[in-house]
Design a protein around this motif. Structure first.
Motif, PDB file in Angstrom:
ATOM      1  N   ILE A 120      58.641  42.572  54.667  1.00 12.44           N
ATOM      2  CA  ILE A 120      59.472  41.434  54.272  1.00 12.44           C
ATOM      3  C   ILE A 120      60.814  41.413  55.014  1.00 12.44           C
ATOM      4  N   PRO A 121      61.585  42.520  55.065  1.00 19.95           N
ATOM      5  CA  PRO A 121      62.857  42.451  55.806  1.00 19.95           C
ATOM      6  C   PRO A 121      62.681  42.125  57.281  1.00 19.95           C
ATOM      7  N   MET A 122      61.578  42.581  57.880  1.00 21.32           N
ATOM      8  CA  MET A 122      61.388  42.397  59.309  1.00 21.32           C
ATOM      9  C   MET A 122      61.089  40.947  59.668  1.00 21.32           C
ATOM     10  N   ILE A 123      60.416  40.209  58.784  1.00 25.67           N
ATOM     11  CA  ILE A 123      60.021  38.843  59.100  1.00 25.67           C
ATOM     12  C   ILE A 123      61.081  37.829  58.701  1.00 25.67           C
ATOM     13  N   MET A 124      62.138  38.255  58.026  1.00 24.35           N
ATOM     14  CA  MET A 124      63.217  37.348  57.664  1.00 24.35           C
ATOM     15  C   MET A 124      64.079  37.049  58.882  1.00 24.35           C
ATOM     16  N   ALA A 125      64.629  35.847  58.924  1.00 23.89           N
ATOM     17  CA  ALA A 125      65.503  35.461  60.030  1.00 23.89           C
ATOM     18  C   ALA A 125      66.808  36.244  59.959  1.00 23.89           C
ATOM     19  N   PRO A 126      67.297  36.766  61.092  1.00 24.58           N
ATOM     20  CA  PRO A 126      68.554  37.538  61.075  1.00 24.58           C
ATOM     21  C   PRO A 126      69.737  36.754  60.518  1.00 24.58           C
ATOM     22  N   VAL A 127      69.796  35.445  60.793  1.00 20.12           N
ATOM     23  CA  VAL A 127      70.892  34.630  60.260  1.00 20.12           C
ATOM     24  C   VAL A 127      70.824  34.578  58.734  1.00 20.12           C
ATOM     25  N   ALA A 128      69.609  34.448  58.200  1.00 22.31           N
ATOM     26  CA  ALA A 128      69.446  34.432  56.748  1.00 22.31           C
ATOM     27  C   ALA A 128      69.839  35.776  56.150  1.00 22.31           C
ATOM     28  N   ILE A 129      69.464  36.864  56.818  1.00 24.30           N
ATOM     29  CA  ILE A 129      69.817  38.199  56.325  1.00 24.30           C
ATOM     30  C   ILE A 129      71.330  38.385  56.341  1.00 24.30           C
ATOM     31  N   GLY A 130      71.975  37.976  57.442  1.00 18.82           N
ATOM     32  CA  GLY A 130      73.427  38.110  57.523  1.00 18.82           C
ATOM     33  C   GLY A 130      74.132  37.306  56.453  1.00 18.82           C
ATOM     34  N   THR A 131      73.687  36.087  56.212  1.00 18.80           N
ATOM     35  CA  THR A 131      74.298  35.243  55.185  1.00 18.80           C
ATOM     36  C   THR A 131      74.078  35.827  53.799  1.00 18.80           C
ATOM     37  N   LEU A 132      72.865  36.311  53.542  1.00 17.32           N
ATOM     38  CA  LEU A 132      72.539  36.893  52.244  1.00 17.32           C
ATOM     39  C   LEU A 132      73.416  38.099  51.946  1.00 17.32           C
ATOM     40  N   PHE A 133      73.542  39.013  52.903  1.00 22.05           N
ATOM     41  CA  PHE A 133      74.338  40.218  52.658  1.00 22.05           C
ATOM     42  C   PHE A 133      75.832  39.924  52.667  1.00 22.05           C
ATOM     43  N   ARG A 134      76.255  38.897  53.373  1.00 28.92           N
ATOM     44  CA  ARG A 134      77.671  38.518  53.304  1.00 28.92           C
ATOM     45  C   ARG A 134      78.039  38.085  51.894  1.00 28.92           C
ATOM     46  N   MET A 135      77.140  37.363  51.229  1.00 25.60           N
ATOM     47  CA  MET A 135      77.386  36.964  49.844  1.00 25.60           C
ATOM     48  C   MET A 135      77.258  38.153  48.895  1.00 25.60           C
ATOM     49  N   MET A 136      76.278  39.033  49.141  1.00 27.39           N
ATOM     50  CA  MET A 136      76.082  40.179  48.262  1.00 27.39           C
ATOM     51  C   MET A 136      77.234  41.179  48.361  1.00 27.39           C
ATOM     52  N   LEU A 137      77.843  41.288  49.545  1.00 25.06           N
ATOM     53  CA  LEU A 137      78.925  42.248  49.753  1.00 25.06           C
ATOM     54  C   LEU A 137      80.305  41.640  49.562  1.00 25.06           C
ATOM     55  N   ILE A 241      75.598  40.088  62.995  1.00 19.20           N
ATOM     56  CA  ILE A 241      77.032  40.391  63.016  1.00 19.20           C
ATOM     57  C   ILE A 241      77.847  39.107  62.947  1.00 19.20           C
ATOM     58  N   TYR A 242      77.395  38.093  63.660  1.00 14.81           N
ATOM     59  CA  TYR A 242      78.136  36.823  63.706  1.00 14.81           C
ATOM     60  C   TYR A 242      78.226  36.190  62.323  1.00 14.81           C
ATOM     61  N   THR A 243      77.124  36.211  61.584  1.00 13.20           N
ATOM     62  CA  THR A 243      77.127  35.578  60.267  1.00 13.20           C
ATOM     63  C   THR A 243      77.808  36.440  59.206  1.00 13.20           C
ATOM     64  N   MET A 244      77.829  37.760  59.402  1.00 13.48           N
ATOM     65  CA  MET A 244      78.440  38.630  58.398  1.00 13.48           C
ATOM     66  C   MET A 244      79.943  38.758  58.585  1.00 13.48           C
ATOM     67  N   THR A 245      80.386  39.074  59.796  1.00 19.42           N
ATOM     68  CA  THR A 245      81.808  39.378  60.017  1.00 19.42           C
ATOM     69  C   THR A 245      82.425  38.636  61.192  1.00 19.42           C
TER      70      THR A 245
END
Length: 303
Positions: A120-137, A241-245
């Motif tokens: 599941i983590p591997m098939i997710m889009a990196p932009v979606a992952i960055g946005t998700l963790f930016r909100m979680m953190l 990195i771009y979407t997180m920080t």
């Protein structure tokens, strides 16, 4: 030379000709989409060219852009951050991915279910992952701080603190890419000859001795390829990195691709951006060549 040998030689030449004809569309496509832009970037790197200036004309400066890199302190910081990010994240991915592959290498149905969930983590889009963790953190509304509050950990601004921003982005990258390392390594483990492992068990070898003296040497060529692909890919990380920080706070998470992006699309310095890109491509080529030589040396020693 008899007639049979002549016919075989002609047939071999005909097969090679047809092979090149079938490859020709791919060669032309790669030439137009990869080689020509690369050659143009090399040409552009020899000029001083600010594309945001009206009526700007490229000014030939030779290797001036490359000499400028040696004096660019911000470039040094981004290179240092990228090397740190690549070394730490790839090391963790390799160790944890190999451990997960050893755990999930069985043939039972439960192992296949866990392997599917691991993808599941591997098939997710990196932009979606960055946005998700930016909100979680997030320091005030993120669920990470909410959960840590129950175990007595004080609230932290994970992505706003230079001391925690880099570990945070490394954690996200490791979480996303462990499944990739696990799947590739699992395929290598399943291809090992079982007779050698069974012979070691019959001789009374313990599991750790079997792993370090038989399994690890036999899959080491594969691990080097995995290490090479992940190391080069870690140097190219951008979207997460771009979407997180976006390289912040300050330049604490400023990676080399992000720095090249800013030089080109924020400061519009096309010549310097092209020089940075060419230096990046050359460095990755050298690193890949060294990994391949290391793999060939290890493979010859194993065989």
């Amino acid at each position: 030379m008899n007639g049979t040998e002549v016919r075989k030689g002609n047939r071999g030449k005909g097969e090679r000709l047809w092979s090149w004809l079938f490859l020709l569309p791919t060669i032309l496509f790669l030439g137009f989409t990869a080689l020509l832009p690369l050659l143009y970037s090399l040409y552009l790197s020899l000029f001083q060219y600010k594309i945001n200036l009206p009526n700007a004309v490229p000014k030939f400066i030779g290797i001036g852009n490359y000499l400028r890199m040696l004096q660019d302190k911000n470039l040094g910081v981004s290179v240092g951050n990228t090397v740190l990010f690549a070394v730490v994240s790839v090391s963790l991915e390799l160790v944890l991915g190999l451990f997960a592959a050893m755990m999930l290498c069985g043939t039972k149905r439960i192992y296949r279910i866990f392997t599917s969930l691991l993808l599941i983590p591997m098939i997710m889009a990196p932009v979606a992952i960055g946005t998700l963790f930016r909100m979680m953190l997030d320091g005030s509304t993120g669920i990470i701080n909410y959960l840590l509050h129950f175990v007595g950990v004080p609230q932290m601004n994970w992505l706003s603190n230079p001391k925690t921003a880099m570990p945070a982005v490394i954690f996200v990258n490791v979480w996303q890419l462990i499944p990739w390392v696990c799947i590739i390594t699992m395929a290598g483990l399943k291809s090992l000859p079982q007779d050698a492992l069974e012979a070691a068990r019959v001789d009374g070898a313990k599991n750790r001795h079997i792993f370090f003296q038989i399994v690890l040497p036999m899959i080491s060529p594969l691990l080097i390829i995995v290490l090479m692909l992940r190391f080069v890919d870690a140097f190219k990380v951008f979207d997460t990195i771009y979407t997180m920080t976006n390289g912040g706070p300050g330049n604490a998470t400023e990676m080399l691709p992000n720095y090249i992006y800013k030089q080109g699309l924020k400061f519009f310095d096309a010549g310097y951006t092209a020089a940075l890109a060419m230096a990046f491509v050359f460095s990755m080529t050298i690193i890949s060549f060294l990994f391949l030589r290391w793999r060939r040396h290890v493979e010859e020693r194993v065989l």
